[in-house]
Design an enzyme around this catalytic site. Sequence first.
Site, PDB file in Angstrom:
ATOM      1  N   CYS A  73      -2.959   4.755   2.635  1.00 26.70           N
ATOM      2  CA  CYS A  73      -4.004   3.973   2.464  1.00 26.70           C
ATOM      3  C   CYS A  73      -4.747   3.826   3.752  1.00 26.70           C
ATOM      4  CB  CYS A  73      -3.491   2.517   2.090  1.00 26.70           C
ATOM      5  SG  CYS A  73      -4.977   1.537   1.896  1.00 26.70           S
ATOM      6  N   CYS A 103       0.738  -1.464  -0.013  1.00 24.33           N
ATOM      7  CA  CYS A 103      -0.076   0.095  -0.064  1.00 24.33           C
ATOM      8  C   CYS A 103       0.696   1.316  -0.271  1.00 24.33           C
ATOM      9  CB  CYS A 103      -1.002   0.059   1.234  1.00 24.33           C
ATOM     10  SG  CYS A 103      -2.253  -1.211   1.321  1.00 24.33           S
ATOM     11  N   CYS A 115      -2.469  -2.760  -3.675  1.00 29.39           N
ATOM     12  CA  CYS A 115      -3.586  -2.806  -3.022  1.00 29.39           C
ATOM     13  C   CYS A 115      -4.838  -2.067  -4.015  1.00 29.39           C
ATOM     14  CB  CYS A 115      -3.480  -1.930  -1.758  1.00 29.39           C
ATOM     15  SG  CYS A 115      -5.068  -1.062  -1.008  1.00 29.39           S
TER      16      CYS A 115
HETATM   17 ZN   LIG Z   1      -3.796  -0.015   0.298  1.00 28.45          ZN
END
Ligand SMILES: [Zn+2]
Length: 354
Positions: free
Chosen positions: A42, A38, A69
């Site tokens: 995030c 990520c 992600c």
């Molecule tokens: Zn993420």
Amino acid sequence: MTLTQFNTDDTRWNAVCNNSSDADGLFYYAVITTGIYCRPSCRSKLPNRDNVEYFISCNDAEAAGYRACKRCKPTALSKVKEIEQKIIDACRIIEQSETSIKLEKLATQVHLSPYHFHRLFKKIVGITPKQYGSRHQSRRFQTNLTTSASITDAIYSSGYGSSGSAYDKKRDQLAMKPKVYRSGADGVTITYGLAQCSFGWVIVAATDRGICAIELGDDAKTLPGQVQARFPNAQLNKADMGFKTLIEEVVEFIESPKDTFHLPLDIQGTAFQQQVWEVLRQIKPGETLSYTEVAERMGKPKAVRAVASACAVNKLAVVIPCHRVISKAGKTGEYRWGSKRKKMLLESEQDPVE
Ligand SMILES: [Zn+2]
């Protein structure tokens, strides 16, 4: 924000805990238990710190077996990086263009509104896109000057236009800034070369923007001093062989003037002087006008004396043909480079070489 930020485990973990978008693009975190990596910003559930590892790039994370992600899309550039990339793209477009590009067109090419683009460009690059373009062009011209076979090649390959008309449109933006000129051309480098012609010695001097002086004289030794007097604070350098073609073209023009002179000129003077010189450039070889007639053509019939003064301070002999302006009584009149030389020039133009 620098790349040295977020380079420790603690600062990185802190950024992840705070969903810090400042850290976006500078590192990525991956979660061992989910196999997903990520951006620091995030919003997904905060993982256990023990299960986190960090990567500098998406490539590194993917090489280690992690998947991007779907929520924060780490492979998409961060907002900051994305904008920087757009501005860098715009710089490349400017650099690769032969001519100047309109702001609107540039903005469209990098998918930004002209207003937003202009602001971002200035903020990131420090100067406007237009300034960037003209600086790049003049730098390219200077570089070309040392590598091209001739200054003419340099001018043409720098995108300054290969015809007089194309050049005319750009003249204002190319000329030395009036402020610089008024300071005696402080910080300006002027390159000059000397040659002999039918009318004596000629010196051709050029800035990186174009020819700024052409003077005639009996003695080659005194000519650089004359140019220096016009631009007291400029750095004068004698040209190498790269200047040869330019000088040859100027000499050829002096020997048999045509209607138009095609090389770029760095013309300096007040608005009034420039207006006078523009009228002079319309006088064809073999024709003459009186100072009064020049003043009349300008729509300023009373400005005869001012016209004479503007002729007297002309820096571009023959190219701005002040020798074609004679006193009303039909006498040759005065000439900056000697009335005898003026007479010779006028006589040679009466009898053009076929
Ligand atoms: Zn993420």
